[in-house]
Design a protein around this motif. Structure first.
Motif, PDB file in Angstrom:
ATOM      1  N   UNK A  43       0.839  -1.202   0.000  1.00  0.00           N
ATOM      2  CA  UNK A  43       0.000   0.000   0.000  1.00  0.00           C
ATOM      3  C   UNK A  43       0.870   1.245   0.000  1.00  0.00           C
ATOM      4  N   UNK A  44       0.651   2.141  -0.970  1.00  0.00           N
ATOM      5  CA  UNK A  44       1.436   3.369  -0.999  1.00  0.00           C
ATOM      6  C   UNK A  44       0.815   4.472  -0.147  1.00  0.00           C
ATOM      7  N   UNK A  45      -0.334   4.201   0.441  1.00  0.00           N
ATOM      8  CA  UNK A  45      -0.909   5.047   1.483  1.00  0.00           C
ATOM      9  C   UNK A  45      -1.050   4.193   2.736  1.00  0.00           C
ATOM     10  N   UNK A  46      -0.745   4.778   3.884  1.00  0.00           N
ATOM     11  CA  UNK A  46      -0.828   4.021   5.129  1.00  0.00           C
ATOM     12  C   UNK A  46      -1.102   4.973   6.278  1.00  0.00           C
ATOM     13  N   UNK A  47      -1.954   4.533   7.180  1.00  0.00           N
ATOM     14  CA  UNK A  47      -2.265   5.332   8.361  1.00  0.00           C
ATOM     15  C   UNK A  47      -2.531   4.398   9.529  1.00  0.00           C
ATOM     16  N   UNK A  48      -2.135   4.833  10.715  1.00  0.00           N
ATOM     17  CA  UNK A  48      -2.535   4.106  11.923  1.00  0.00           C
ATOM     18  C   UNK A  48      -2.861   5.097  13.030  1.00  0.00           C
ATOM     19  N   UNK A  49      -3.681   4.631  13.964  1.00  0.00           N
ATOM     20  CA  UNK A  49      -4.000   5.446  15.132  1.00  0.00           C
ATOM     21  C   UNK A  49      -3.853   4.596  16.377  1.00  0.00           C
ATOM     22  N   UNK A  50      -3.570   5.254  17.477  1.00  0.00           N
ATOM     23  CA  UNK A  50      -3.406   4.555  18.741  1.00  0.00           C
ATOM     24  C   UNK A  50      -3.776   5.511  19.873  1.00  0.00           C
ATOM     25  N   UNK A  51      -4.368   4.960  20.911  1.00  0.00           N
ATOM     26  CA  UNK A  51      -4.636   5.713  22.131  1.00  0.00           C
ATOM     27  C   UNK A  51      -3.760   5.130  23.227  1.00  0.00           C
ATOM     28  N   UNK A  52      -3.044   5.995  23.948  1.00  0.00           N
ATOM     29  CA  UNK A  52      -2.064   5.508  24.907  1.00  0.00           C
ATOM     30  C   UNK A  52      -1.963   6.463  26.087  1.00  0.00           C
ATOM     31  N   UNK A  53      -1.814   5.881  27.280  1.00  0.00           N
ATOM     32  CA  UNK A  53      -1.566   6.656  28.503  1.00  0.00           C
ATOM     33  C   UNK A  53      -0.364   6.057  29.209  1.00  0.00           C
ATOM     34  N   UNK A  54       0.655   6.860  29.457  1.00  0.00           N
ATOM     35  CA  UNK A  54       1.828   6.378  30.182  1.00  0.00           C
ATOM     36  C   UNK A  54       1.454   5.961  31.606  1.00  0.00           C
ATOM     37  N   UNK A  55       2.235   5.029  32.146  1.00  0.00           N
ATOM     38  CA  UNK A  55       2.105   4.699  33.563  1.00  0.00           C
ATOM     39  C   UNK A  55       2.710   5.792  34.435  1.00  0.00           C
ATOM     40  N   UNK A  56       3.852   6.325  33.989  1.00  0.00           N
ATOM     41  CA  UNK A  56       4.545   7.344  34.754  1.00  0.00           C
ATOM     42  C   UNK A  56       4.942   8.497  33.839  1.00  0.00           C
ATOM     43  N   UNK A  57       4.869   9.696  34.359  1.00  0.00           N
ATOM     44  CA  UNK A  57       5.230  10.888  33.586  1.00  0.00           C
ATOM     45  C   UNK A  57       6.730  11.129  33.704  1.00  0.00           C
ATOM     46  N   UNK A 102       5.479   1.551  28.648  1.00  0.00           N
ATOM     47  CA  UNK A 102       4.737   1.266  29.877  1.00  0.00           C
ATOM     48  C   UNK A 102       3.489   2.137  29.917  1.00  0.00           C
ATOM     49  N   UNK A 103       2.342   1.474  30.060  1.00  0.00           N
ATOM     50  CA  UNK A 103       1.090   2.208  30.117  1.00  0.00           C
ATOM     51  C   UNK A 103      -0.053   1.410  29.545  1.00  0.00           C
ATOM     52  N   UNK A 104      -1.172   2.092  29.313  1.00  0.00           N
ATOM     53  CA  UNK A 104      -2.384   1.466  28.802  1.00  0.00           C
ATOM     54  C   UNK A 104      -2.612   1.857  27.352  1.00  0.00           C
ATOM     55  N   UNK A 105      -2.836   0.857  26.522  1.00  0.00           N
ATOM     56  CA  UNK A 105      -3.027   1.074  25.092  1.00  0.00           C
ATOM     57  C   UNK A 105      -4.408   0.613  24.662  1.00  0.00           C
ATOM     58  N   UNK A 106      -5.050   1.426  23.833  1.00  0.00           N
ATOM     59  CA  UNK A 106      -6.365   1.058  23.284  1.00  0.00           C
ATOM     60  C   UNK A 106      -6.503   1.717  21.921  1.00  0.00           C
ATOM     61  N   UNK A 107      -7.566   1.371  21.215  1.00  0.00           N
ATOM     62  CA  UNK A 107      -7.888   2.065  19.974  1.00  0.00           C
ATOM     63  C   UNK A 107      -6.856   1.942  18.880  1.00  0.00           C
ATOM     64  N   UNK A 108      -6.152   0.796  18.775  1.00  0.00           N
ATOM     65  CA  UNK A 108      -5.163   0.662  17.712  1.00  0.00           C
ATOM     66  C   UNK A 108      -5.826   0.155  16.439  1.00  0.00           C
ATOM     67  N   UNK A 109      -5.572   0.857  15.324  1.00  0.00           N
ATOM     68  CA  UNK A 109      -6.172   0.480  14.046  1.00  0.00           C
ATOM     69  C   UNK A 109      -5.287   0.975  12.911  1.00  0.00           C
ATOM     70  N   UNK A 110      -5.421   0.308  11.746  1.00  0.00           N
ATOM     71  CA  UNK A 110      -4.624   0.638  10.558  1.00  0.00           C
ATOM     72  C   UNK A 110      -5.552   0.745   9.357  1.00  0.00           C
ATOM     73  N   UNK A 111      -5.235   1.642   8.434  1.00  0.00           N
ATOM     74  CA  UNK A 111      -5.996   1.764   7.197  1.00  0.00           C
ATOM     75  C   UNK A 111      -5.042   2.151   6.075  1.00  0.00           C
ATOM     76  N   UNK A 112      -5.444   1.894   4.832  1.00  0.00           N
ATOM     77  CA  UNK A 112      -4.581   2.250   3.700  1.00  0.00           C
ATOM     78  C   UNK A 112      -5.256   3.218   2.741  1.00  0.00           C
ATOM     79  N   UNK A 113      -6.207   3.978   3.246  1.00  0.00           N
ATOM     80  CA  UNK A 113      -6.786   5.081   2.486  1.00  0.00           C
ATOM     81  C   UNK A 113      -6.678   6.337   3.344  1.00  0.00           C
ATOM     82  N   UNK A 114      -5.780   7.230   2.946  1.00  0.00           N
ATOM     83  CA  UNK A 114      -5.440   8.387   3.761  1.00  0.00           C
ATOM     84  C   UNK A 114      -6.274   9.593   3.350  1.00  0.00           C
ATOM     85  N   UNK A 115      -6.759  10.330   4.338  1.00  0.00           N
ATOM     86  CA  UNK A 115      -7.444  11.600   4.106  1.00  0.00           C
ATOM     87  C   UNK A 115      -6.747  12.658   4.956  1.00  0.00           C
TER      88      UNK A 115
END
Length: 222
Positions: free
Chosen positions: A80-94, A196-209
């Motif tokens: 794929x010549x277009x690529x996108x991903x998203x992730x939601x993340x919160x560190x355990x420690x600042x 280190x932390x909590x991860x959610x909402x990870x997704x990938x797509x190959x159509x970029x806007x």
């Protein structure tokens, strides 16, 4: 304040440039089913990585000591010549530790560094591991942040959003992330760069806007 690798010619948009917006992307080509891990065949949990239930739903907890989510090769994206991903993340420690949060070696990746990040995309103007550095994003806390990376190899454009704001918009680097050896996708990474932390909402797509940044101002570092 973003810094491009080696080329000195990228045009990022600083987070205070007034380009607050929401992504138009719909990520539905690959969505990590966290609630179904590790039995849904999508990924392997390594070491002490575990699923925990929070008020916002199930998340993956990584303790920073060899924990990983290994997704492996996703063949549907490898050409794929277009690529996108998203992730939601919160560190355990600042603590500002460098953490390679998303990693597809030699193709795309995301590292948290201090209160900012590095967006990694293979290109012909700089080194992959150095990435495109953006500082002063407020990521050195324990709040949940959404990060979106979008890149187009034909258009030669990279854009990164943090919590709905465009923080990086590179338009003059020769991106070249398709082809070559495939190592697969990891969440969390070894070599002293575990997350280190909590991860959610990870997704990938190959159509970029991409988001229209309307010519926001830029301050560059050498």
């Amino acid at each position: 304040t973003p810094t491009a690798p080696d080329s000195g010619t990228s045009t990022p948009t600083a987070p205070d440039s007034g380009t607050s917006t929401s992504s138009l992307m719909v990520f539905d080509d690959f969505v990590l089913d966290i609630a179904g891990l590790p039995h849904n065949g999508q990924a392997e949990l390594r070491d002490d990585a575990q699923i925990i239930n929070t008020v916002d739903g199930p998340t993956v907890h990584l303790d920073g000591h060899k924990d990983q989510v290994k997704i492996g090769r996703l063949h549907q994206f490898e050409n794929s010549d277009q690529l996108a991903f998203k992730v939601e993340f919160a560190r355990d420690e600042a603590d500002g530790d460098a953490q390679r949060l998303v990693w597809n070696k030699g193709h795309v990746g995301l590292t948290l560094v201090g209160d900012g990040l590095k967006a990694h995309v293979k290109n012909n103007d700089g080194k992959f591991h150095e990435g495109f550095h953006v500082e002063n994003l407020g990521l050195n806390d324990t709040e949940t942040h959404e990060i979106i990376l979008m890149v187009d190899e034909v258009e030669d454009r990279l854009q990164v959003l943090v919590d709905g704001e465009v923080v990086l918009d590179v338009t003059d680097v020769d991106f070249d992330f398709t082809g070559g050896r495939e190592w697969g996708w990891d969440i969390g990474f070894s070599n002293n760069r575990y997350a280190d932390g909590n991860l959610s909402g990870f997704a990938i797509d190959d159509e970029v806007q991409f988001v229209d940044t309307m010519g926001g101002s830029v301050d560059m570092l050498a």
